[in-house]
Design a protein around this motif. Sequence first.
Motif, PDB file in Angstrom:
ATOM      1  N   VAL A  59       0.783  -1.135  -0.005  1.00  0.00           N
ATOM      2  CA  VAL A  59       0.089  -0.027  -0.005  1.00  0.00           C
ATOM      3  C   VAL A  59       0.847   1.142   0.101  1.00  0.00           C
ATOM      4  CG1 VAL A  59      -1.671   1.254   1.366  1.00  0.00           C
ATOM      5  CG2 VAL A  59      -1.891  -1.133   0.991  1.00  0.00           C
ATOM      6  N   THR A  60       1.925   1.088   0.628  1.00  0.00           N
ATOM      7  CA  THR A  60       2.800   2.334   0.918  1.00  0.00           C
ATOM      8  C   THR A  60       4.072   2.308   0.183  1.00  0.00           C
ATOM      9  OG1 THR A  60       3.907   1.461   2.991  1.00  0.00           O
ATOM     10  CG2 THR A  60       1.820   2.980   3.133  1.00  0.00           C
ATOM     11  N   CYS A  61       4.381   1.330  -0.528  1.00  0.00           N
ATOM     12  CA  CYS A  61       5.868   1.265  -1.264  1.00  0.00           C
ATOM     13  C   CYS A  61       5.825   1.792  -2.451  1.00  0.00           C
ATOM     14  CB  CYS A  61       6.107  -0.110  -1.411  1.00  0.00           C
ATOM     15  SG  CYS A  61       5.262  -1.044  -2.732  1.00  0.00           S
ATOM     16  N   PRO A  62       7.051   2.557  -3.024  1.00  0.00           N
ATOM     17  CA  PRO A  62       7.065   3.224  -3.935  1.00  0.00           C
ATOM     18  C   PRO A  62       7.188   2.429  -5.390  1.00  0.00           C
ATOM     19  CG  PRO A  62       9.078   3.296  -2.882  1.00  0.00           C
ATOM     20  CD  PRO A  62       8.397   2.382  -2.017  1.00  0.00           C
ATOM     21  N   PHE A  63       7.118   1.183  -5.332  1.00  0.00           N
ATOM     22  CA  PHE A  63       7.152   0.355  -6.590  1.00  0.00           C
ATOM     23  C   PHE A  63       5.805  -0.406  -6.792  1.00  0.00           C
ATOM     24  CE2 PHE A  63       9.483  -1.552  -2.864  1.00  0.00           C
ATOM     25  CZ  PHE A  63       8.745  -2.725  -2.728  1.00  0.00           C
ATOM     26  N   GLN A  64       5.781  -0.988  -7.699  1.00  0.00           N
ATOM     27  CA  GLN A  64       4.643  -1.706  -7.972  1.00  0.00           C
ATOM     28  C   GLN A  64       5.043  -3.325  -7.527  1.00  0.00           C
ATOM     29  OE1 GLN A  64       3.739  -1.959 -12.308  1.00  0.00           O
ATOM     30  NE2 GLN A  64       1.921  -0.438 -11.925  1.00  0.00           N
ATOM     31  N   MET A  65       4.045  -4.020  -6.865  1.00  0.00           N
ATOM     32  CA  MET A  65       4.326  -5.340  -6.288  1.00  0.00           C
ATOM     33  C   MET A  65       3.151  -6.284  -7.082  1.00  0.00           C
ATOM     34  SD  MET A  65       3.308  -7.770  -4.131  1.00  0.00           S
ATOM     35  CE  MET A  65       2.097  -7.236  -2.941  1.00  0.00           C
ATOM     36  N   HIS A  66       3.602  -7.451  -7.486  1.00  0.00           N
ATOM     37  CA  HIS A  66       2.880  -8.243  -7.991  1.00  0.00           C
ATOM     38  C   HIS A  66       3.036  -9.621  -7.190  1.00  0.00           C
ATOM     39  CE1 HIS A  66       2.405  -5.686 -11.517  1.00  0.00           C
ATOM     40  NE2 HIS A  66       3.773  -5.647 -11.409  1.00  0.00           N
ATOM     41  N   TYR A  67       1.788 -10.246  -6.892  1.00  0.00           N
ATOM     42  CA  TYR A  67       1.768 -11.280  -6.020  1.00  0.00           C
ATOM     43  C   TYR A  67       1.476 -12.454  -6.854  1.00  0.00           C
ATOM     44  CZ  TYR A  67       2.219 -13.936  -1.559  1.00  0.00           C
ATOM     45  OH  TYR A  67       2.626 -14.502  -0.445  1.00  0.00           O
ATOM     46  N   LEU A  68       2.052 -13.801  -7.296  1.00  0.00           N
ATOM     47  CA  LEU A  68       1.891 -14.635  -8.093  1.00  0.00           C
ATOM     48  C   LEU A  68       1.772 -16.091  -7.416  1.00  0.00           C
ATOM     49  CD1 LEU A  68       1.666 -15.219 -11.005  1.00  0.00           C
ATOM     50  CD2 LEU A  68       4.122 -15.590 -11.271  1.00  0.00           C
ATOM     51  N   ARG A  69       0.707 -16.682  -7.474  1.00  0.00           N
ATOM     52  CA  ARG A  69       0.808 -18.009  -6.910  1.00  0.00           C
ATOM     53  C   ARG A  69       1.342 -19.172  -8.018  1.00  0.00           C
ATOM     54  NH1 ARG A  69      -1.399 -18.863  -2.164  1.00  0.00           N
ATOM     55  NH2 ARG A  69      -2.551 -17.106  -1.141  1.00  0.00           N
ATOM     56  N   THR A  70       2.125 -19.859  -7.182  1.00  0.00           N
ATOM     57  CA  THR A  70       3.010 -20.884  -8.067  1.00  0.00           C
ATOM     58  C   THR A  70       2.893 -22.358  -7.628  1.00  0.00           C
ATOM     59  OG1 THR A  70       5.286 -20.335  -7.432  1.00  0.00           O
ATOM     60  CG2 THR A  70       4.234 -18.874  -9.206  1.00  0.00           C
ATOM     61  N   PRO A  71       3.458 -23.199  -8.038  1.00  0.00           N
ATOM     62  CA  PRO A  71       3.911 -24.480  -7.516  1.00  0.00           C
ATOM     63  C   PRO A  71       4.976 -24.351  -6.450  1.00  0.00           C
ATOM     64  CG  PRO A  71       3.454 -24.945  -9.656  1.00  0.00           C
ATOM     65  CD  PRO A  71       3.180 -23.595  -9.673  1.00  0.00           C
ATOM     66  N   ARG A  72       5.224 -25.113  -5.561  1.00  0.00           N
ATOM     67  CA  ARG A  72       6.186 -24.789  -4.860  1.00  0.00           C
ATOM     68  C   ARG A  72       7.618 -25.663  -5.324  1.00  0.00           C
ATOM     69  NH1 ARG A  72       5.888 -26.813   1.477  1.00  0.00           N
ATOM     70  NH2 ARG A  72       4.186 -25.332   1.183  1.00  0.00           N
TER      71      ARG A  72
END
Length: 357
Positions: A59-72
Motif C-alpha cells: 500500500v505504501t511502497c514506491p514500486f509496483q508489487m505483484h503477487y503470483l501463486r505458483t507450485p512449490r
Amino acid sequence: MAIEQNPELSIIVPVLNEAEELPALFATLADQQGVSFEVILCEGGSSDGTQLHANQLAVTCPFQMHYLRTPRGRGCQMNAGAAVARSGILLFLHADSRFSESDALSAAVQTFQQQTQSADTVAARFCLRFRRQQTTPSLAYFFYESKARLNRADCIRGDQGFMLTRSFFRKLGGFDESLPFLEDIGLAFAVENRTAWTLLPATISTSARRFETEGLCERQVINAIIANAVHLGWDELFLALPGLYRCRAESGRLLLFPLLEVIRTLIAGHDPGWRRRFWLDTGRYVAGNIWQLFFWLDVRRTFREGQEQTETPGPWSKRYVRFLEPLSRSFPLAVVTALAVRVWFRTLLVTSRRKMF
C-alpha cells in the motif's frame, strides 16, 4: 490516456513462509533511487500470512508489487515470475537479500546495460556480505565472501542475486525445476558454458542465520558433498537430501550422521565397479579444487592486513596456477586424493555418530 511504461528492472523473489523477512525486504527496495522496477513475489504455498503482509506493505511502497501463486520449488517459482515480468532485465533475489547503499540497483543496472550494448548473453551477480549476529571479524566468512567474487560457476550462488536479460534467460531454458533446490547451481554453470559472469559494482547482504544455527562446519560439509554430487551427476543423492535437512538437534544444529549414513548405504548398494569409479571421480573433483587451499592463504593474508576483498589473484594463487595446476589434473593425484577422501569420510562417519549418540 497515458501509456504505462515498462520498468527498467523486474525483481523476482520466491517466497515460502517469509512473513518475517518481508518488511526489511520492502524497506531495502523502497530505499533504492535512480531506477524504476517492479517486484514479483512468487508464492510457493506459505502458511504464515506472507500474502497478507505483502499486500499491507504494498500500500505504501514506491514500486509496483505483484503477487503470483505458483507450485512449490524455487526454480518453478522463479520461472513463473520471469514469465510475467515486464522488463527486459531480470533480477532474482532471495527474501533475506538486503542493500546497504541506496544506489546499489541503479549502479548495477547501469553496468549491466553497458555490457548488453555489445552482447545479449549477459549475466551478473553482486558482491556478497553475510549479516551475522556477532560483529567480531571472521576469517571463515571473509573467505566465503571472497570466493563469491571469483568468476567461477562453482563459487556463484543465488544469495548474490542473479541479473540476466530476459532473452538470455529464455535461451538458457530458465531454472531447472526437476529438484526443489540447487536451481542456482544449475543456472550458474549454464551461464558459464555460454559466457563469463559479470561482478556488479554493488554489494548485497544475506542472512548468516542458517550457518549460525546449523553450524558453519556442518553446513559446509553438506555443501561440499552436494557440489561433488552435482559434478558427478549423482542425482540419486538429491532425492534423499530434503528429508535429511530435517535431521537436527534441539538447538537447530545439523546432524551429519544421518546424511553420511545414507550416503554410505547408497554407495554400498552399487557394484564394486561403480564404487571404484565413484571414488576415483570424487578424487579428481577434489584434486581439481586444491586451488582453494592456496586461495585461502591469500585471503588469510588480506584478512590479517585489514584489506578489502578482491577478485585479483594473490601470490599464492599465482604460484598454484604456475606450478601445481597441471598436477591437479593428473591420474596419480586423483588416486591419492580419492584415498584421502575415503579416509576422511569414514572418520567423519564415526565421529558424527559419536556426537549424535
